[in-house]
Design an enzyme around this catalytic site. Structure first.
Site, PDB file in Angstrom:
ATOM      1  N   HIS A 186      -3.243  -6.022   3.412  1.00 30.76           N
ATOM      2  CA  HIS A 186      -3.236  -4.814   4.172  1.00 30.76           C
ATOM      3  C   HIS A 186      -3.703  -3.533   3.622  1.00 30.76           C
ATOM      4  CE1 HIS A 186      -5.547  -2.967   7.256  1.00 30.76           C
ATOM      5  NE2 HIS A 186      -6.329  -3.770   7.767  1.00 30.76           N
TER       6      HIS A 186
ATOM      7  N   ASP B  36      -9.343 -11.265   8.540  1.00 31.59           N
ATOM      8  CA  ASP B  36     -10.521 -12.192   7.713  1.00 31.59           C
ATOM      9  C   ASP B  36      -9.753 -13.553   7.172  1.00 31.59           C
ATOM     10  OD1 ASP B  36     -12.751 -10.745   7.373  1.00 31.59           O
ATOM     11  OD2 ASP B  36     -11.348  -9.241   5.677  1.00 31.59           O
TER      12      ASP B  36
HETATM   13  N1  COA Z   1      -3.162 -11.526  -3.030  1.00 31.44           N
HETATM   14  C1  COA Z   1      -2.078 -11.236  -3.620  1.00 31.44           C
HETATM   15  N2  COA Z   1      -1.442  -9.891  -4.316  1.00 31.44           N
HETATM   16  C2  COA Z   1      -2.118  -8.797  -3.469  1.00 31.44           C
HETATM   17  C3  COA Z   1      -2.688  -9.254  -2.712  1.00 31.44           C
HETATM   18  C4  COA Z   1      -3.507 -10.333  -2.421  1.00 31.44           C
HETATM   19  N3  COA Z   1      -4.560 -10.689  -1.294  1.00 31.44           N
HETATM   20  N4  COA Z   1      -3.165  -8.165  -1.311  1.00 31.44           N
HETATM   21  C5  COA Z   1      -1.981  -7.115  -2.464  1.00 31.44           C
HETATM   22  N5  COA Z   1      -0.990  -7.629  -3.347  1.00 31.44           N
HETATM   23  C6  COA Z   1      -0.155  -6.960  -4.195  1.00 31.44           C
HETATM   24  C7  COA Z   1      -1.299  -6.066  -5.070  1.00 31.44           C
HETATM   25  O1  COA Z   1      -1.033  -7.430  -6.085  1.00 31.44           O
HETATM   26  C8  COA Z   1      -0.065  -4.754  -5.397  1.00 31.44           C
HETATM   27  O2  COA Z   1       0.838  -5.810  -6.378  1.00 31.44           O
HETATM   28  P1  COA Z   1       1.877  -4.578  -7.547  1.00 31.44           P
HETATM   29  O3  COA Z   1       2.206  -3.213  -6.735  1.00 31.44           O
HETATM   30  O4  COA Z   1       2.200  -5.637  -8.240  1.00 31.44           O
HETATM   31  O5  COA Z   1       0.462  -4.193  -8.396  1.00 31.44           O
HETATM   32  C9  COA Z   1       0.735  -4.836  -4.231  1.00 31.44           C
HETATM   33  O6  COA Z   1      -0.066  -6.208  -3.385  1.00 31.44           O
HETATM   34  C10 COA Z   1      -0.250  -3.761  -2.999  1.00 31.44           C
HETATM   35  O7  COA Z   1      -1.312  -4.353  -3.190  1.00 31.44           O
HETATM   36  P2  COA Z   1      -2.713  -2.968  -3.446  1.00 31.44           P
HETATM   37  O8  COA Z   1      -4.201  -4.074  -3.566  1.00 31.44           O
HETATM   38  O9  COA Z   1      -2.428  -1.651  -4.240  1.00 31.44           O
HETATM   39  O10 COA Z   1      -3.003  -2.643  -1.903  1.00 31.44           O
HETATM   40  P3  COA Z   1      -4.502  -1.588  -1.694  1.00 31.44           P
HETATM   41  O11 COA Z   1      -3.521  -1.191  -0.010  1.00 31.44           O
HETATM   42  O12 COA Z   1      -5.111  -1.256  -2.574  1.00 31.44           O
HETATM   43  O13 COA Z   1      -5.068  -3.355  -1.313  1.00 31.44           O
HETATM   44  C11 COA Z   1      -6.598  -4.929   0.354  1.00 31.44           C
HETATM   45  C12 COA Z   1      -5.112  -3.558   0.213  1.00 31.44           C
HETATM   46  C13 COA Z   1      -6.757  -5.272   0.952  1.00 31.44           C
HETATM   47  C14 COA Z   1      -7.472  -4.657  -0.908  1.00 31.44           C
HETATM   48  C15 COA Z   1      -5.437  -6.408  -0.610  1.00 31.44           C
HETATM   49  O14 COA Z   1      -4.672  -6.498   0.259  1.00 31.44           O
HETATM   50  C16 COA Z   1      -6.603  -7.776  -1.246  1.00 31.44           C
HETATM   51  O15 COA Z   1      -7.160  -7.138  -1.972  1.00 31.44           O
HETATM   52  N6  COA Z   1      -6.555  -8.503  -0.705  1.00 31.44           N
HETATM   53  C17 COA Z   1      -7.821  -9.867  -0.499  1.00 31.44           C
HETATM   54  C18 COA Z   1      -8.871  -9.365   0.407  1.00 31.44           C
HETATM   55  C19 COA Z   1      -8.635  -8.822   1.764  1.00 31.44           C
HETATM   56  O16 COA Z   1      -8.200 -10.437   2.338  1.00 31.44           O
HETATM   57  N7  COA Z   1      -9.795  -8.006   2.010  1.00 31.44           N
HETATM   58  C20 COA Z   1      -9.263  -8.104   3.552  1.00 31.44           C
HETATM   59  C21 COA Z   1      -8.587  -7.305   4.287  1.00 31.44           C
HETATM   60  S1  COA Z   1      -9.290  -7.159   5.565  1.00 31.44           S
END
Ligand code: COA
Length: 388
Positions: A272, A324
């Site tokens: 998140h 979710d």
């Molecule tokens: N699975 C695997 N790794 C994940 C992850 C996931 N669901 N969510 C975050 N990470 C990792 C990223 O790969 C990143 O690692 P790195 O620094 O080694 O590259 C780190 O954690 C930070 O993630 P980031 O994507 O930059 O965080 P964000 O704040 O931009 O993204 C989300 C938040 C929600 C977009 C992200 O966690 C995600 O894509 N989750 C899956 C989709 C989801 O469940 N969305 C609903 C949100 S309520």
């Protein structure tokens, strides 16, 4: 002669990729304390609302800023129930939309189309906007139920306009063609309460951005629906269920995790932007998923798989599950088709989106950020004949 400088033109303030940590609005609707895993609507803790409130009362709270008295709530429910109908011409148009449409694309276009059937669609007064908010809250579940019945070639079920019927009860009735159990109605209602608001998430920010241009509420909400459609936002519930179905058996969770790690795939329903500790909604949804699994032994494996997946992803990646994750098995056990999950999210989020539209409109300033320009700054125009 071409003069090309590749320098970043930086604005005064710092660059925050993805607007992370940027304060983009003042709002009294939703408090998120990400560090302490706390979420409150208008100051009321989400766990208390999930336990004691219901969707209609919570929608009143979001839209009008206070909990209603018994009489105010009755009046509000009556207003919603009175709007539980879709214009005939609109339904005809919906029936001409492709049956194989993505459900969120269908909903996005339907919300946009609904504006043509609202004589107040261009009335920007706060009173008309409030009435339109009620309309959107009342009509969105009808659109989704009709979509599902239309694509299955089933007869459309007329909505119940009895104000004692909750939106959740009416939706399940219209979807199935018969009444669901009280437990199922309450579970869906609780899901709505938990999902209905979450501050400036991507779709709400979209709605506020559209509101800030003084465009109409239908434009704002269709934009919000289109934003929620994304896999990183609302569609994560569908993607999560697809993962659970792919795993299929609790004995296969470990290999799924190993494979996902090896392929550097994201775990859907985890992580998140704001909560770096647990997502407070996840604990309520986990309890709901467990209760539904216990009551439906034939479907208990979905909870067992989820529980193990949550444990392993935490051990391997230190990632918490988000709203979710357990929503997926809750909605699945309630018999909602997997590709319809995000439309259920949209039905519940409608109260939050419209509350933000009203708030933005009430003290508006055009939302217009700037980019950190990283392209060439001074290029001499070259006539087309001289370009290589
Ligand atoms: N699975 C695997 N790794 C994940 C992850 C996931 N669901 N969510 C975050 N990470 C990792 C990223 O790969 C990143 O690692 P790195 O620094 O080694 O590259 C780190 O954690 C930070 O993630 P980031 O994507 O930059 O965080 P964000 O704040 O931009 O993204 C989300 C938040 C929600 C977009 C992200 O966690 C995600 O894509 N989750 C899956 C989709 C989801 O469940 N969305 C609903 C949100 S309520």
């Amino acid at each position: 002669m071409e003069k090309k400088e590749l320098i970043a033109v930086s604005p005064e303030s710092a660059f925050h990729e993805g607007l992370e940590d940027v304060i983009a609005a003042e709002s009294s609707i939703c408090l998120i304390d990400g560090k302490n895993s706390r979420l409150a609507y208008r100051g009321y803790d989400i766990h208390e609302l999930a336990e004691h409130s219901n969707f209609e009362e919570t929608a009143y709270l979001l839209l009008l800023g206070k909990l209603p008295t018994a009489r105010e709530l009755e009046d509000f429910k009556a207003k919603i129930a009175a709007e539980r109908e879709l214009p005939e011409g609109f339904v005809k148009l919906l029936s001409s939309f492709p049956k194989n449409a993505n459900p969120m694309a269908f909903l996005r276009s339907a919300v946009s189309t609904l504006a043509f059937f609202d004589s107040e669609s261009e009335d920007k007064s706060p009173e008309a906007n409030f009435r339109k908010a009620i309309r959107l809250i009342a009509k969105t579940p009808l659109i989704v139920a009709y979509f599902e019945r239309m694509r299955q070639g089933k007869e459309l079920i007329a909505p119940q306009k009895d104000a004692s019927w909750s939106g959740a009860k009416n939706f399940l009735y219209m979807l199935r063609g018969k009444e669901a159990s009280e437990v199922e109605n309450q579970m869906l209602d609780k899901y709505y309460v938990l999902l209905t608001e979450h501050d400036l998430n991507a779709s709400t920010f979209t709605a506020r951005t559209v509101a800030s241009t003084q465009s109409d509420i239908y434009s704002a909400i269709s934009g919000a629906v289109g934003t929620l459609k994304g896999d990183l936002h609302g569609s994560a519930n569908t993607r999560t269920m697809e993962s659970l179905i792919e795993i299929d058996d609790v004995s296969k969770v470990e290999s799924f995790v190993e494979q996902s790690l090896a392929q550097k795939k994201k775990f859907m329903g985890f992580g998140h932007r704001i909560y770096k500790g647990p997502d407070p909604r996840a604990s309520d949804l986990r309890k709901m998923a467990k209760a539904l699994a216990d009551a439906n032994p034939g479907q208990a494996k979905w909870y067992a798989i989820s529980e193990k997946l949550e444990k392993l992803v935490w051990e391997k990646k230190k990632l918490n599950c988000n709203v979710d994750f357990y929503s997926a098995s809750v909605l699945y056990i309630l018999g909602i088709p997997v590709d319809l999950f995000t439309t259920l999210f949209a039905i519940s989020r409608m109260a939050g989106w419209t509350a933000h539209f009203l708030e933005q409109s009430s003290h508006n300033r055009l939302i217009r950020p700037v980019s950190l320009y990283t392209g060439a700054t001074h290029q001499a125009y070259v006539p087309i004949q001289k370009r290589s």
